[in-house]
Design a protein around this motif. Structure first.
Motif, PDB file in Angstrom:
ATOM      1  N   VAL A  22       3.529 -11.599  -0.533  1.00 48.69           N
ATOM      2  CA  VAL A  22       4.063 -10.475   0.435  1.00 48.69           C
ATOM      3  C   VAL A  22       4.003 -10.736   2.033  1.00 48.69           C
ATOM      4  O   VAL A  22       4.613 -10.409   2.962  1.00 48.69           O
ATOM      5  CB  VAL A  22       3.405  -9.135   0.193  1.00 48.69           C
ATOM      6  CG1 VAL A  22       3.700  -8.700  -1.284  1.00 48.69           C
ATOM      7  CG2 VAL A  22       1.988  -9.029   0.106  1.00 48.69           C
ATOM      8  N   ARG A  25       6.466 -13.272   3.052  1.00 53.54           N
ATOM      9  CA  ARG A  25       7.961 -12.579   3.262  1.00 53.54           C
ATOM     10  C   ARG A  25       7.997 -11.878   4.376  1.00 53.54           C
ATOM     11  O   ARG A  25       9.024 -11.827   5.050  1.00 53.54           O
ATOM     12  CB  ARG A  25       8.169 -11.639   1.897  1.00 53.54           C
ATOM     13  CG  ARG A  25       9.411 -11.419   1.709  1.00 53.54           C
ATOM     14  CD  ARG A  25       9.548 -10.551   0.461  1.00 53.54           C
ATOM     15  NE  ARG A  25       9.010 -11.174  -0.860  1.00 53.54           N
ATOM     16  CZ  ARG A  25       8.547 -10.785  -1.884  1.00 53.54           C
ATOM     17  NH1 ARG A  25       8.450  -9.214  -1.887  1.00 53.54           N
ATOM     18  NH2 ARG A  25       8.152 -11.437  -2.753  1.00 53.54           N
ATOM     19  N   GLU A  53       1.095  -1.496   5.174  1.00 53.67           N
ATOM     20  CA  GLU A  53       2.135  -1.295   4.103  1.00 53.67           C
ATOM     21  C   GLU A  53       2.348  -2.542   3.354  1.00 53.67           C
ATOM     22  O   GLU A  53       2.903  -2.508   2.086  1.00 53.67           O
ATOM     23  CB  GLU A  53       3.316  -0.826   4.977  1.00 53.67           C
ATOM     24  CG  GLU A  53       3.243   0.547   5.468  1.00 53.67           C
ATOM     25  CD  GLU A  53       2.586   1.548   4.189  1.00 53.67           C
ATOM     26  OE1 GLU A  53       3.502   1.541   3.141  1.00 53.67           O
ATOM     27  OE2 GLU A  53       1.748   2.345   4.391  1.00 53.67           O
ATOM     28  N   THR A  54       2.368  -3.547   4.140  1.00 54.74           N
ATOM     29  CA  THR A  54       2.850  -4.772   3.140  1.00 54.74           C
ATOM     30  C   THR A  54       1.803  -5.395   2.216  1.00 54.74           C
ATOM     31  O   THR A  54       2.283  -5.390   1.172  1.00 54.74           O
ATOM     32  CB  THR A  54       3.037  -6.129   4.348  1.00 54.74           C
ATOM     33  OG1 THR A  54       3.937  -5.576   5.272  1.00 54.74           O
ATOM     34  CG2 THR A  54       3.338  -7.409   3.707  1.00 54.74           C
ATOM     35  N   LYS A  56       0.042  -3.205   0.665  1.00 52.51           N
ATOM     36  CA  LYS A  56       0.161  -2.151  -0.392  1.00 52.51           C
ATOM     37  C   LYS A  56       1.236  -2.625  -1.446  1.00 52.51           C
ATOM     38  O   LYS A  56       1.270  -1.876  -2.544  1.00 52.51           O
ATOM     39  CB  LYS A  56       0.369  -0.947   0.091  1.00 52.51           C
ATOM     40  CG  LYS A  56      -1.084  -0.155   0.633  1.00 52.51           C
ATOM     41  CD  LYS A  56      -1.036   1.336   1.141  1.00 52.51           C
ATOM     42  CE  LYS A  56      -2.512   1.512   1.800  1.00 52.51           C
ATOM     43  NZ  LYS A  56      -2.378   2.797   2.351  1.00 52.51           N
ATOM     44  N   LYS A  57       2.155  -3.509  -0.772  1.00 52.02           N
ATOM     45  CA  LYS A  57       3.608  -3.694  -1.713  1.00 52.02           C
ATOM     46  C   LYS A  57       2.922  -4.497  -2.969  1.00 52.02           C
ATOM     47  O   LYS A  57       3.724  -4.700  -3.912  1.00 52.02           O
ATOM     48  CB  LYS A  57       4.377  -4.492  -1.125  1.00 52.02           C
ATOM     49  CG  LYS A  57       5.117  -3.720  -0.187  1.00 52.02           C
ATOM     50  CD  LYS A  57       6.204  -4.532   0.719  1.00 52.02           C
ATOM     51  CE  LYS A  57       6.998  -3.598   1.789  1.00 52.02           C
ATOM     52  NZ  LYS A  57       7.712  -4.424   2.857  1.00 52.02           N
ATOM     53  N   THR A  58       1.455  -5.195  -2.971  1.00 54.50           N
ATOM     54  CA  THR A  58       1.165  -5.753  -4.091  1.00 54.50           C
ATOM     55  C   THR A  58       0.836  -4.730  -5.269  1.00 54.50           C
ATOM     56  O   THR A  58       0.385  -5.496  -6.407  1.00 54.50           O
ATOM     57  CB  THR A  58      -0.163  -6.527  -3.682  1.00 54.50           C
ATOM     58  OG1 THR A  58      -1.003  -5.514  -3.204  1.00 54.50           O
ATOM     59  CG2 THR A  58       0.151  -7.427  -2.519  1.00 54.50           C
ATOM     60  N   GLY A  59       0.812  -3.483  -4.818  1.00 54.63           N
ATOM     61  CA  GLY A  59       0.321  -2.491  -6.097  1.00 54.63           C
ATOM     62  C   GLY A  59      -1.031  -2.367  -6.034  1.00 54.63           C
ATOM     63  O   GLY A  59      -1.708  -1.756  -6.745  1.00 54.63           O
TER      64      GLY A  59
END
Length: 71
Positions: A22, A25, A53-54, A56-59
């Motif tokens: 992430v 990216r 936020e980035t 947290k995109k990992t879950g």
């Protein structure tokens, strides 16, 4: 640049790979992952909210711990 310190609840190599993905990216970041201590250190011009936020995109559960002055 300030180095930002984040907690990310990483338990394995797969988790740290997800963080790496992430952040790559997003771009414009230099980072170190400390898997045993569940820390991610990020040098970036992005603001903390964007970085969090980035992550947290990992879950994974992620939180901002503060700034570390670059050595």
């Amino acid at each position: 640049l300030q180095k930002h310190e984040f907690f990310v609840d990483m338990t394995c190599e797969g988790c740290s790979n997800a963080v790496t993905r992430v952040l790559h990216r997003l771009g414009g970041v230099n980072f170190d992952i400390d898997l045993p201590n569940k820390k991610v250190y990020i040098d970036s011009e992005h603001n903390v909210d964007t970085l969090l936020e980035t992550l947290k995109k990992t879950g994974k559960n992620a939180s901002y711990l503060g700034e570390k002055s670059a050595q």
